[in-house]
Structures are given as structure tokens and as C-alpha cells.
Design an enzyme around this catalytic site. Structure first.
Site, mmCIF file in Angstrom:
data_model
loop_
_atom_site.group_PDB
_atom_site.id
_atom_site.type_symbol
_atom_site.label_atom_id
_atom_site.label_comp_id
_atom_site.label_asym_id
_atom_site.label_seq_id
_atom_site.Cartn_x
_atom_site.Cartn_y
_atom_site.Cartn_z
ATOM 1 N N ASN A 195 0.847 -1.186 0.000
ATOM 2 C CA ASN A 195 0.000 0.000 0.000
ATOM 3 C C ASN A 195 0.889 1.245 0.000
ATOM 4 O OD1 ASN A 195 -1.761 2.185 0.812
ATOM 5 N ND2 ASN A 195 -3.178 0.663 1.600
ATOM 6 N N ASP B 167 -5.835 6.057 -9.770
ATOM 7 C CA ASP B 167 -7.287 6.154 -9.592
ATOM 8 C C ASP B 167 -7.641 7.601 -9.266
ATOM 9 O OD1 ASP B 167 -9.967 6.013 -8.671
ATOM 10 O OD2 ASP B 167 -9.661 3.929 -8.036
ATOM 11 N N THR C 215 2.104 3.274 -20.517
ATOM 12 C CA THR C 215 1.480 2.264 -19.676
ATOM 13 C C THR C 215 0.384 1.574 -20.487
ATOM 14 O OG1 THR C 215 -0.366 3.563 -18.794
ATOM 15 C CG2 THR C 215 1.789 3.888 -17.760
#
Length: 212
Positions: A96, A118, A191
Site C-alpha cells: 500500500n 485512480d 502504460t
């Protein structure tokens, strides 16, 4: 898009300790020993399926890379790429982003990449955005003085938020592109999301900034 759960992912990650760092906390302050050299260390927070970090490692063999990803079911795809390429200057961490300071000391990392994070568009989720001030503080604490963040996204709202957030934090913006693929920027490694979005004709935004 929701990622399909892969119950075998954890076991597979454990089978490749040469590429997947099993106990990152134990290497805090001594990452040169992991890579067996003193080369700069760049990390990608949210490495996804690994196209960017693998491409960067191939293009820059004199730099060490770590791809960091929270989802085991996603990071195994990055592992497949690394195993196939057999690159000595790249590792993966299932971690994380909020826990980065547990694994890296001040100056351990020379550059942070944030790619297609995100956007967490709802206001109540602002603290989850990887360019929120609390995350910027984490990056500052693992980078050297004037350490850099490089950020790419297709999301205009997140890009505008990030420009504001970094500026409010006191960072210096050294590069800003509102349409990366139609600019003169050289050496761009895409990406998976970037390739998909750009093929749809969507604009890609990019910035570079350093701490003061």
C-alpha cells in the site's frame, strides 16, 4: 474496470523472490544491497500490469526500478513481464502506498512515478488520491532534497487537482504538458492504460515537479 480476483496470485508472487521483494521493511536504508549496486532508485507507485516499469528498466539499465502495486491479482501480470525479460534492475513490491515510509528511508528513492492513478473523483475521497498532501509528505520523506515526482493521467480533473495540490504544497513544477502525445517530449514509455486511451484519441496529461 474491476480486476478479476486470482486466488493463486499470492503463492505465485512468493515463488519469485528474485523479483518480488518479500520483506521490504527489512531493506529500509539499504536498497543498494538488494540490487548489488549504487545506481539511482526510481519507483512507480501503482505499477499495474508493469508495461511502464518494464519499459523503463529496459531503456535505462543504469537505473534501478521498483514497481509498487497493492493488488496481488494485478501485480502478477507485471511479474510475468519481468520473468520473461529477465531484467536485473527491476523488482516488485506488493504494498500500500501509505506504507512507503516503513520501507524507504530519506533519500532511498531518487524519483517517484505516478501513472494513471485512480482519480477518486468524489470530494469525500480526496484523501485517497495519490497526489493528496498526505501522500506528497510521504514521497518527500523518502526522496532526497529536490526529489522529483513524474505524473501522467488521462483524467483532466485529476490533473488539474494535482497541479493545484503540488503547488499548494510548495513544489516547483518543471514540466507540464496538456497533450503529451502531440508534444515534442522524447523518450515516453507508455502504460497499458495510456496505450488504450491514446488509441481512443484521448488526451494524455503529464507533469514533472520537485520538492523545495
Amino acid at each position: 474496470m474491476r480486476t478479476r480476483h486470482k486466488p493463486w496470485a499470492k503463492e505465485k508472487l512468493a515463488q519469485f523472490p528474485q523479483y518480488v521483494i518479500q520483506d521490504p521493511v527489512s531493506h529500509k536504508g539499504s536498497w543498494a544491497e538488494v540490487f548489488h549496486n549504487e545506481n539511482p532508485l526510481h519507483i512507480e507507485v501503482g505499477t499495474g500490469k508493469g508495461s511502464f516499469i518494464t519499459g523503463m528498466a529496459k531503456a535505462h539499465p543504469d537505473i534501478n526500478y521498483i514497481g509498487i502495486e497493492l493488488s496481488e491479482s494485478v501485480i502478477v501480470a507485471a511479474l510475468d513481464k519481468i520473468v520473461e525479460e529477465e531484467l536485473p534492475n527491476i523488482k516488485l513490491m506488493n504494498l500500500n502506498a501509505a506504507d512507503l515510509e516503513e520501507c524507504f528511508a530519506k533519500g532511498d528513492v531518487d524519483r517517484v512515478y505516478l501513472n494513471f492513478s485512480d482519480p477518486w473523483p468524489k470530494t469525500r475521497h480526496e484523501k485517497r488520491r495519490l497526489t493528496y498532501k498526505d501522500f506528497l509528505k510521504i514521497y518527500e520523506n523518502i526522496l532526497p532534497d529536490k526529489g522529483e515526482i513524474h505524473f501522467k493521467t488521462d483524467n483532466q480533473g485529476l490533473f488539474e487537482y494535482s497541479l493545484s495540490s503540488l503547488s499548494r504544497y510548495g513544489m516547483t513544477l518543471t514540466f507540464v504538458s496538456l497533450d503529451l502525445h502531440n508534444s515534442d517530449f522524447e523518450g515516453n514509455i507508455m502504460t497499458e492504460y495510456e496505450k488504450k486511451f491514446s488509441e481512443r484519441g484521448q488526451r494524455i496529461y503529464r507533469l514533472e515537479a520537485h520538492f523545495n
